[in-house]
Design a protein around this motif. Structure first.
Motif, PDB file in Angstrom:
ATOM      1  N   TYR A 193       0.838  -1.201   0.000  1.00 31.89           N
ATOM      2  CA  TYR A 193       0.000   0.000   0.000  1.00 31.89           C
ATOM      3  C   TYR A 193       0.875   1.254   0.000  1.00 31.89           C
ATOM      4  O   TYR A 193       1.928   1.294   0.643  1.00 31.89           O
ATOM      5  CB  TYR A 193      -0.870   0.056   1.256  1.00 31.89           C
ATOM      6  CG  TYR A 193      -1.940  -1.010   1.377  1.00 31.89           C
ATOM      7  CD1 TYR A 193      -2.331  -1.788   0.288  1.00 31.89           C
ATOM      8  CD2 TYR A 193      -2.564  -1.221   2.598  1.00 31.89           C
ATOM      9  CE1 TYR A 193      -3.320  -2.751   0.428  1.00 31.89           C
ATOM     10  CE2 TYR A 193      -3.560  -2.179   2.739  1.00 31.89           C
ATOM     11  CZ  TYR A 193      -3.925  -2.951   1.657  1.00 31.89           C
ATOM     12  OH  TYR A 193      -4.908  -3.899   1.807  1.00 31.89           O
ATOM     13  N   GLY A 194       0.391   2.273  -0.716  1.00 33.43           N
ATOM     14  CA  GLY A 194       1.069   3.570  -0.709  1.00 33.43           C
ATOM     15  C   GLY A 194       0.042   4.681  -0.661  1.00 33.43           C
ATOM     16  O   GLY A 194      -1.133   4.480  -0.977  1.00 33.43           O
ATOM     17  N   ILE A 195       0.498   5.865  -0.263  1.00 33.93           N
ATOM     18  CA  ILE A 195      -0.350   7.053  -0.290  1.00 33.93           C
ATOM     19  C   ILE A 195      -0.195   7.654  -1.682  1.00 33.93           C
ATOM     20  O   ILE A 195       0.931   7.816  -2.161  1.00 33.93           O
ATOM     21  CB  ILE A 195       0.100   8.052   0.800  1.00 33.93           C
ATOM     22  CG1 ILE A 195      -0.068   7.414   2.186  1.00 33.93           C
ATOM     23  CG2 ILE A 195      -0.652   9.382   0.683  1.00 33.93           C
ATOM     24  CD1 ILE A 195       0.695   8.117   3.290  1.00 33.93           C
ATOM     25  N   ALA A 196      -1.321   7.944  -2.345  1.00 37.65           N
ATOM     26  CA  ALA A 196      -1.248   8.495  -3.704  1.00 37.65           C
ATOM     27  C   ALA A 196      -1.302  10.021  -3.637  1.00 37.65           C
ATOM     28  O   ALA A 196      -2.019  10.601  -2.816  1.00 37.65           O
ATOM     29  CB  ALA A 196      -2.388   7.955  -4.556  1.00 37.65           C
ATOM     30  N   ILE A 197      -0.515  10.641  -4.520  1.00 35.56           N
ATOM     31  CA  ILE A 197      -0.357  12.097  -4.550  1.00 35.56           C
ATOM     32  C   ILE A 197      -0.483  12.525  -6.013  1.00 35.56           C
ATOM     33  O   ILE A 197      -0.160  11.747  -6.914  1.00 35.56           O
ATOM     34  CB  ILE A 197       1.047  12.462  -4.001  1.00 35.56           C
ATOM     35  CG1 ILE A 197       1.209  11.943  -2.555  1.00 35.56           C
ATOM     36  CG2 ILE A 197       1.310  13.968  -4.063  1.00 35.56           C
ATOM     37  CD1 ILE A 197       2.466  11.181  -2.317  1.00 35.56           C
ATOM     38  N   GLY A 198      -0.928  13.734  -6.252  1.00 32.79           N
ATOM     39  CA  GLY A 198      -1.078  14.232  -7.624  1.00 32.79           C
ATOM     40  C   GLY A 198       0.210  14.114  -8.416  1.00 32.79           C
ATOM     41  O   GLY A 198       1.300  14.312  -7.892  1.00 32.79           O
ATOM     42  N   LYS A 199       0.053  13.773  -9.679  1.00 27.96           N
ATOM     43  CA  LYS A 199       1.197  13.501 -10.548  1.00 27.96           C
ATOM     44  C   LYS A 199       2.188  14.665 -10.607  1.00 27.96           C
ATOM     45  O   LYS A 199       3.387  14.465 -10.779  1.00 27.96           O
ATOM     46  CB  LYS A 199       0.658  13.188 -11.956  1.00 27.96           C
ATOM     47  CG  LYS A 199       1.675  12.634 -12.911  1.00 27.96           C
ATOM     48  CD  LYS A 199       1.512  11.156 -13.119  1.00 27.96           C
ATOM     49  CE  LYS A 199       2.852  10.538 -13.481  1.00 27.96           C
ATOM     50  NZ  LYS A 199       2.843   9.672 -14.609  1.00 27.96           N
ATOM     51  N   ASP A 200       1.705  15.882 -10.462  1.00 32.88           N
ATOM     52  CA  ASP A 200       2.579  17.063 -10.585  1.00 32.88           C
ATOM     53  C   ASP A 200       3.047  17.576  -9.223  1.00 32.88           C
ATOM     54  O   ASP A 200       3.554  18.682  -9.116  1.00 32.88           O
ATOM     55  CB  ASP A 200       1.827  18.177 -11.319  1.00 32.88           C
ATOM     56  CG  ASP A 200       0.511  18.522 -10.616  1.00 32.88           C
ATOM     57  OD1 ASP A 200       0.208  17.889  -9.573  1.00 32.88           O
ATOM     58  OD2 ASP A 200      -0.212  19.402 -11.101  1.00 32.88           O
ATOM     59  N   ASN A 201       2.870  16.777  -8.178  1.00 29.40           N
ATOM     60  CA  ASN A 201       3.117  17.282  -6.821  1.00 29.40           C
ATOM     61  C   ASN A 201       4.279  16.569  -6.123  1.00 29.40           C
ATOM     62  O   ASN A 201       4.142  16.081  -4.999  1.00 29.40           O
ATOM     63  CB  ASN A 201       1.830  17.198  -6.000  1.00 29.40           C
ATOM     64  CG  ASN A 201       1.742  18.308  -4.963  1.00 29.40           C
ATOM     65  OD1 ASN A 201       2.745  18.946  -4.666  1.00 29.40           O
ATOM     66  ND2 ASN A 201       0.559  18.512  -4.416  1.00 29.40           N
ATOM     67  N   LYS A 202       5.426  16.584  -6.782  1.00 26.42           N
ATOM     68  CA  LYS A 202       6.627  15.932  -6.250  1.00 26.42           C
ATOM     69  C   LYS A 202       7.012  16.470  -4.873  1.00 26.42           C
ATOM     70  O   LYS A 202       7.531  15.742  -4.033  1.00 26.42           O
ATOM     71  CB  LYS A 202       7.811  16.154  -7.211  1.00 26.42           C
ATOM     72  CG  LYS A 202       7.873  15.207  -8.383  1.00 26.42           C
ATOM     73  CD  LYS A 202       9.323  14.734  -8.578  1.00 26.42           C
ATOM     74  CE  LYS A 202       9.478  13.374  -9.220  1.00 26.42           C
ATOM     75  NZ  LYS A 202       8.562  13.012 -10.269  1.00 26.42           N
ATOM     76  N   GLU A 203       6.741  17.752  -4.673  1.00 25.84           N
ATOM     77  CA  GLU A 203       7.098  18.394  -3.415  1.00 25.84           C
ATOM     78  C   GLU A 203       6.308  17.776  -2.251  1.00 25.84           C
ATOM     79  O   GLU A 203       6.869  17.483  -1.196  1.00 25.84           O
ATOM     80  CB  GLU A 203       6.769  19.881  -3.541  1.00 25.84           C
ATOM     81  CG  GLU A 203       7.487  20.759  -2.558  1.00 25.84           C
ATOM     82  CD  GLU A 203       7.009  22.209  -2.682  1.00 25.84           C
ATOM     83  OE1 GLU A 203       6.959  22.723  -3.826  1.00 25.84           O
ATOM     84  OE2 GLU A 203       6.664  22.778  -1.640  1.00 25.84           O
ATOM     85  N   LEU A 204       5.009  17.585  -2.476  1.00 24.52           N
ATOM     86  CA  LEU A 204       4.172  16.971  -1.444  1.00 24.52           C
ATOM     87  C   LEU A 204       4.577  15.511  -1.226  1.00 24.52           C
ATOM     88  O   LEU A 204       4.606  15.022  -0.099  1.00 24.52           O
ATOM     89  CB  LEU A 204       2.687  17.071  -1.830  1.00 24.52           C
ATOM     90  CG  LEU A 204       1.685  16.528  -0.804  1.00 24.52           C
ATOM     91  CD1 LEU A 204       1.801  17.256   0.538  1.00 24.52           C
ATOM     92  CD2 LEU A 204       0.253  16.641  -1.337  1.00 24.52           C
ATOM     93  N   GLN A 205       4.920  14.822  -2.310  1.00 18.85           N
ATOM     94  CA  GLN A 205       5.376  13.430  -2.201  1.00 18.85           C
ATOM     95  C   GLN A 205       6.599  13.359  -1.269  1.00 18.85           C
ATOM     96  O   GLN A 205       6.678  12.498  -0.393  1.00 18.85           O
ATOM     97  CB  GLN A 205       5.741  12.889  -3.590  1.00 18.85           C
ATOM     98  CG  GLN A 205       6.221  11.453  -3.593  1.00 18.85           C
ATOM     99  CD  GLN A 205       6.817  11.040  -4.930  1.00 18.85           C
ATOM    100  OE1 GLN A 205       7.491  11.838  -5.603  1.00 18.85           O
ATOM    101  NE2 GLN A 205       6.579   9.804  -5.335  1.00 18.85           N
ATOM    102  N   GLN A 206       7.519  14.288  -1.457  1.00 19.72           N
ATOM    103  CA  GLN A 206       8.731  14.317  -0.631  1.00 19.72           C
ATOM    104  C   GLN A 206       8.380  14.566   0.837  1.00 19.72           C
ATOM    105  O   GLN A 206       8.886  13.899   1.735  1.00 19.72           O
ATOM    106  CB  GLN A 206       9.691  15.403  -1.155  1.00 19.72           C
ATOM    107  CG  GLN A 206      11.062  15.368  -0.504  1.00 19.72           C
ATOM    108  CD  GLN A 206      11.762  14.032  -0.716  1.00 19.72           C
ATOM    109  OE1 GLN A 206      11.880  13.554  -1.844  1.00 19.72           O
ATOM    110  NE2 GLN A 206      12.192  13.374   0.366  1.00 19.72           N
ATOM    111  N   LYS A 207       7.485  15.521   1.071  1.00 23.62           N
ATOM    112  CA  LYS A 207       7.077  15.842   2.451  1.00 23.62           C
ATOM    113  C   LYS A 207       6.426  14.648   3.137  1.00 23.62           C
ATOM    114  O   LYS A 207       6.652  14.384   4.309  1.00 23.62           O
ATOM    115  CB  LYS A 207       6.055  16.997   2.446  1.00 23.62           C
ATOM    116  CG  LYS A 207       6.665  18.366   2.309  1.00 23.62           C
ATOM    117  CD  LYS A 207       5.574  19.423   2.531  1.00 23.62           C
ATOM    118  CE  LYS A 207       6.057  20.791   2.072  1.00 23.62           C
ATOM    119  NZ  LYS A 207       4.963  21.770   2.027  1.00 23.62           N
TER     120      LYS A 207
END
Ligand code: ARG
Length: 231
Positions: A193-207
């Motif tokens: 399982y993973g948390i999904a994040i918007g494709k253009d939101n690398k910054e949020l993915q990192q956080k």
């Protein structure tokens, strides 16, 4: 990511399909959504300094809601896979899962996944279970809105088996004490399982990944895990 006005706190808009105990569910008479995912995303939000707002959406509507920017992230026992990666970013894996099946207690004919040939099987729409069962030849598949609908259909005799995530099947049978059904041991897949994040939101993915890492290091992740999966 939206920033809340007035209070000054940043808001993380989370989508989840609240139908998947022990990951996300709502007890009768209780307002708060509960479960492993709910505790985890609240802890992640806290770590990031965000206020967490959770919306209950149908599982097959989660990725469209993320793409439409109605939500910032999805946490919903969602399996990381290549198909979804074309549309979303995923956090690092946070839970190891996989698929098993549930049949009626008196079921003799079905012991293995290969026995599903010529049988009727219920799955939640939009899930990896739906995808995997479609690969088994000669299965009549019924795609329903929630796992609870699938279990009801099984008990009513409308299908012969339910394919669904192992920890959810186990919780349904052991913790909820479901009568007249049993889970089989065989695992069809291993999934993360993973948390999904918007494709253009690398910054949020990192956080999110940083916060998840922090929670793993400081013991908070283990506490949440023990709360839902410990003895
Ligand atoms: N792990 C499966 C998938 O990603 C099922 C997830 C269903 N989640 C839920 N909250 N109903 O397809």
């Amino acid at each position: 990511t939206s920033s809340g006005s007035g209070s000054g706190a940043k808001v993380l808009k989370v989508g989840s399909s609240i139908d998947f105990a022990p990951f996300e569910f709502q007890d009768e008479g209780q307002k708060e959504y509960q479960g492993f995912d709910m505790d985890l995303i609240r802890a992640i939000g806290k770590e990031m300094g965000y206020e967490v707002e959770i919306q209950n959406l149908g599982f097959d509507g989660l990725i469209p809601a993320l793409q439409g920017k109605n939500i910032d992230v999805i946490i919903s026992g969602m399996t990381i896979n290549d198909e979804r990666k074309q549309n979303v970013l995923f956090s690092d894996p946070y839970y190891q899962s996989g698929l098993t099946m549930v049949v009626r207690s008196d079921e003799q004919r079905i012991q293995k996944f290969q026995d599903l040939k010529g049988k009727k099987v219920a799955v939640q729409i939009g899930t990896t279970s739906a995808e995997e069962v479609k690969k088994i030849e000669g299965v009549e598949i019924k795609e329903l809105n929630t796992p609870a609908d699938c279990f009801m259909e099984l008990k009513a005799g409308g299908v012969d088996a339910v394919v669904n995530d192992r920890p959810v099947n186990d919780y349904y049978i052991t913790k909820n004490g479901a009568q007249g059904v049993k889970a089989l041991d065989e695992r069809l897949t291993a999934e993360d399982y993973g948390i999904a994040i918007g494709k253009d939101n690398k910054e949020l993915q990192q956080k999110i990944n940083d916060a998840l890492q922090k929670l793993k290091e400081n013991g908070e992740y283990d506490k949440i895990f023990a709360k839902w999966f410990g003895e």
